[in-house]
Design an enzyme around this catalytic site. Structure first.
Site, PDB file in Angstrom:
ATOM      1  N   ASN A 112     -10.813  39.076 -60.710  1.00  0.00           N
ATOM      2  CA  ASN A 112     -11.425  38.710 -59.427  1.00  0.00           C
ATOM      3  C   ASN A 112     -10.891  39.698 -58.399  1.00  0.00           C
ATOM      4  O   ASN A 112      -9.733  39.629 -58.003  1.00  0.00           O
ATOM      5  CB  ASN A 112     -11.031  37.272 -59.064  1.00  0.00           C
ATOM      6  CG  ASN A 112     -11.746  36.783 -57.817  1.00  0.00           C
ATOM      7  OD1 ASN A 112     -12.450  37.552 -57.147  1.00  0.00           O
ATOM      8  ND2 ASN A 112     -11.567  35.516 -57.487  1.00  0.00           N
ATOM      9  N   ARG A 155     -15.742  38.239 -61.673  1.00  0.00           N
ATOM     10  CA  ARG A 155     -16.443  37.438 -60.681  1.00  0.00           C
ATOM     11  C   ARG A 155     -17.109  38.406 -59.693  1.00  0.00           C
ATOM     12  O   ARG A 155     -16.436  39.244 -59.107  1.00  0.00           O
ATOM     13  CB  ARG A 155     -15.446  36.564 -59.943  1.00  0.00           C
ATOM     14  CG  ARG A 155     -16.098  35.781 -58.852  1.00  0.00           C
ATOM     15  CD  ARG A 155     -15.085  35.064 -58.017  1.00  0.00           C
ATOM     16  NE  ARG A 155     -15.789  34.267 -57.027  1.00  0.00           N
ATOM     17  CZ  ARG A 155     -15.198  33.740 -55.977  1.00  0.00           C
ATOM     18  NH1 ARG A 155     -13.923  33.888 -55.787  1.00  0.00           N
ATOM     19  NH2 ARG A 155     -15.907  33.052 -55.115  1.00  0.00           N
ATOM     20  N   HIS A 172     -19.621  29.682 -54.695  1.00  0.00           N
ATOM     21  CA  HIS A 172     -18.741  28.860 -55.540  1.00  0.00           C
ATOM     22  C   HIS A 172     -19.463  28.473 -56.836  1.00  0.00           C
ATOM     23  O   HIS A 172     -19.205  27.420 -57.413  1.00  0.00           O
ATOM     24  CB  HIS A 172     -18.316  27.544 -54.838  1.00  0.00           C
ATOM     25  CG  HIS A 172     -17.377  27.726 -53.688  1.00  0.00           C
ATOM     26  ND1 HIS A 172     -17.497  26.992 -52.524  1.00  0.00           N
ATOM     27  CD2 HIS A 172     -16.300  28.540 -53.528  1.00  0.00           C
ATOM     28  CE1 HIS A 172     -16.526  27.353 -51.682  1.00  0.00           C
ATOM     29  NE2 HIS A 172     -15.791  28.285 -52.259  1.00  0.00           N
ATOM     30  N   ARG A 200     -14.117  27.950 -41.191  1.00  0.00           N
ATOM     31  CA  ARG A 200     -15.549  28.162 -40.944  1.00  0.00           C
ATOM     32  C   ARG A 200     -16.182  26.911 -40.343  1.00  0.00           C
ATOM     33  O   ARG A 200     -15.857  25.790 -40.753  1.00  0.00           O
ATOM     34  CB  ARG A 200     -16.290  28.500 -42.239  1.00  0.00           C
ATOM     35  CG  ARG A 200     -15.926  29.832 -42.833  1.00  0.00           C
ATOM     36  CD  ARG A 200     -16.913  30.202 -43.938  1.00  0.00           C
ATOM     37  NE  ARG A 200     -16.429  31.329 -44.717  1.00  0.00           N
ATOM     38  CZ  ARG A 200     -16.077  31.254 -46.001  1.00  0.00           C
ATOM     39  NH1 ARG A 200     -16.168  30.120 -46.671  1.00  0.00           N
ATOM     40  NH2 ARG A 200     -15.655  32.325 -46.628  1.00  0.00           N
ATOM     41  N   GLU A 239     -12.345  28.186 -62.331  1.00  0.00           N
ATOM     42  CA  GLU A 239     -13.366  29.237 -62.296  1.00  0.00           C
ATOM     43  C   GLU A 239     -13.077  30.320 -63.332  1.00  0.00           C
ATOM     44  O   GLU A 239     -14.003  30.862 -63.941  1.00  0.00           O
ATOM     45  CB  GLU A 239     -13.417  29.841 -60.886  1.00  0.00           C
ATOM     46  CG  GLU A 239     -14.063  28.873 -59.900  1.00  0.00           C
ATOM     47  CD  GLU A 239     -13.697  29.139 -58.446  1.00  0.00           C
ATOM     48  OE1 GLU A 239     -12.510  28.965 -58.100  1.00  0.00           O
ATOM     49  OE2 GLU A 239     -14.581  29.500 -57.667  1.00  0.00           O
TER      50      GLU A 239
END
Ligand code: ADP
Length: 399
Positions: A7, A91, A180, A241, A385
Site C-alpha cells: 500500500n 492497493r 474503502h 472530513r 484489507e
C-alpha cells in the site's frame, strides 16, 4: 504460496507478507519519509523483534529493495529468498469506470491508473510508483491491482449519478464511486459467512468507521450504495472530513473568508469532521470522548452529530434495500468503541434491532453483538484489507 501486499503513499510504503496456506501474516512493516531526509524502514517479522533500518530512500524502488533485504536478512528475515514470493498485490485507489474487479498489471492497467490521476491526484501517482518499483526490483513477478473503487462499480445509475447536468458525467466521469472497497468487500463477505446468510440474497450494511469513514449497502455481496462519492469527502462525518454538506457552503466561505475553492475544500478535508465540530479538540475519537466525559459541550455535540449521521445512512440504506439482514461495525472506531455502536443502534430500535450490552463490551474480535431476538443481526467484525488484497491476488494468479 506467499503474497506480498503493498500500500504505497507518496512518501510511505506499507507492506505485509501473507502465507496463503493458513492466511497468516509472516512479516509486515512500513517505510517512511521516502524521498525526504531521514528515511526509515520498520520491519516487523512475526515472532521476532522489530528491526529498524535508517538508510536513504531517494525513491520507492530503493524502499522496496530495502524491504526485500529485510525479508531475507539472516537475523530478521522470514524467508531464504524473495523467490518464495509468488505475487504482489497492490492497493490502488481509483480505477474510474474502467475496472470493477481486481486485475493483473499490464500496460493498459498502468494507463488507466494514469488516466485517473485527476480523480485521485494524491493517491494514484503514488500507487503506480509502487507497482513500477516492484517491477524494477522483482522483474517477472506478477503484480495485481485491487481497486478501492471496484466494490462501488456495481451501483446502478440511480445511486451513482449526481443530479447535475449529465454532460459532466459523460465528459469527466463525474459520478459517485465510493472508496474503502477492499474493506467493504471483505467485511460484507465475512458477515455473510459468519451469520450464515444466503450469499445470493443477503442484505448487509457495513459501517467502516475509521479516521476516514464510509458505509455500504450490499445485496448478495454486490454493492447497491456506498456513502463516499467522487472523492472520499462525501457521506459520513469523519475524523477531519466534513462528509456531505450543502455545496453552497463552499461559495459562502470563499466570499466571507477571502479563500479560493481549493483552500475551502482543503478545510473540508483536513479541518472539519469531529475535529471541526469539537472546536479543534481532536480528530481522534478517544480525545473527543474524554472531552465529552469532562463536560465539553462541543465534544458532546460532535459525538451526537457523528452517531446521527451514521444512523441516518443506515436508515436510508434499509429503505434502499427494502430490508437488512445484518449490520456490521468495523475499523478504528467501529472495532473499538462500544458506546458509538450502541448509540447508533439505539436509533434503530424501530427496526427491531437490540444490542446485547454484555456481548458489545469488547473490541477487535468477530462477534455478534445483538440479542438473540434482535430482528437484525449486528456484528463486530475487524476489517482486514491486506488479507482481502492477498486473496484477490492469489485468485488472479491462479487463474
Ligand atoms: P484509518 O485507517 O482511516 O486511518 P483507523 O481505522 O485505524 O483509521 O481508525 C483510527 C481511528 O479509530 C482513530 O482516529 C480513533 O478515532 C479511533 N479509535 C482507535 N482506537 C479507539 C478506541 N479505543 N476508542 C475509540 N476510538 C478509537
Amino acid at each position: 504460496m506467499k503474497i506480498l501486499v503493498i500500500n504505497c503513499g507518496s512518501s510511505s510504503l506499507k507492506y505485509q507478507v501473507i502465507d496463503m496456506d493458513d492466511e497468516s501474516v509472516i512479516a509486515k512493516g512500513l517505510c517512511e519519509r521516502i524521498g525526504i531526509e531521514g528515511s526509515e524502514l520498520t520491519h516487523k517479522p512475526t515472532g521476532k523483534a522489530n528491526y529498524v533500518v535508517q538508510e536513504p530512500m531517494p525513491d520507492h524502488t530503493t524502499a522496496i529493495k530495502l524491504v526485500m533485504d529485510a525479508l531475507v536478512d539472516p537475523e530478521h528475515g522470514v524467508m531464504k529468498s524473495t523467490d518464495e514470493i509468488s505475487a504482489i498485490g497492490h492497493r490502488v485507489v481509483h480505477g474510474g469506470t474502467y475496472y470493477s474487479s481486481s486485475v493483473l498489471v499490464d500496460e493498459q492497467v498502468k494507463k488507466v491508473i494514469k488516466d485517473c490521476y485527476d480523480l485521485a491526484p494524491l493517491h494514484n501517482p503514488a500507487n503506480l510508483t509502487g507497482i513500477e518499483a516492484c517491477e524494477a526490483a522483482m522483474p517477472g513477478k506478477p503484480n495485481v491491482v485491487v481497486w478501492d473503487t471496484a466494490f462501488g462499480m456495481s451501483m446502478e445509475p440511480k445511486a451513482y449519478l449526481y443530479a447535475i447536468p449529465y454532460e459532466y458525467y459523460e465528459k469527466y466521469g463525474l459520478r459517485r464511486y465510493g472508496f474503502h472497497g477492499a474493506s467493504h468487500a471483505f467485511v460484507s463477505g465475512e458477515v455473510i459467512k459468519m451469520a450464515n446468510l444466503d450469499p445470493k440474497t443477503a442484505k448487509v450494511i457495513v459501517c467502516h468507521l475509521g479516521n476516514g469513514a464510509s458505509i455500504s449497502a450490499s445485496i448478495g455481496g454486490k454493492c447497491v450504495d456506498t456513502s463516499m462519492g467522487l472523492t472520499p469527502l462525501e457521506g459520513l462525518i469523519m475524523g477531519t472530513r466534513s462528509g456531505s454538506l450543502d455545496p453552497a457552503i463552499v461559495q459562502f466561505i470563499c466570499n466571507k473568508e477571502g479563500k479560493d475553492v481549493n483552500e475551502v475544500i482543503n478545510i473540508l478535508n483536513k479541518k472539519s469532521g469531529i475535529l471541526g465540530l469539537s472546536g479543534g479538540v481532536s480528530s481522534d475519537f478517544r480525545d473527543i470522548e474524554a472531552g465529552a466525559a469532562e463536560g465539553n459541550e462541543l465534544c458532546k455535540s460532535a459525538l451526537e452529530a457523528y452517531v446521527l449521521r451514521v444512523a441516518r445512512y443506515v436508515g436510508a440504506y434499509v429503505a434502499e434495500m427494502n430490508g437488512v439482514d445484518a449490520i456490521a461495525f468495523t475499523a478504528g472506531v467501529g472495532e473499538n468503541d462500544k458506546s458509538t455502536r450502541k448509540a447508533v443502534c439505539e436509533y434503530l430500535g424501530y427496526l427491531g434491532i437490540q444490542i446485547d450490552d454484555e456481548a458489545n463490551d469488547c473490541r477487535g474480535e468477530n462477534r455478534v453483538i445483538s440479542t438473540a431476538d434482535s430482528k437484525v443481526k449486528v456484528i463486530l467484525l475487524p476489517t482486514n484489507e491486506e488479507l482481502y488484497i492477498a486473496r484477490e491476488t492469489k485468485a488472479i494468479v491462479e487463474g
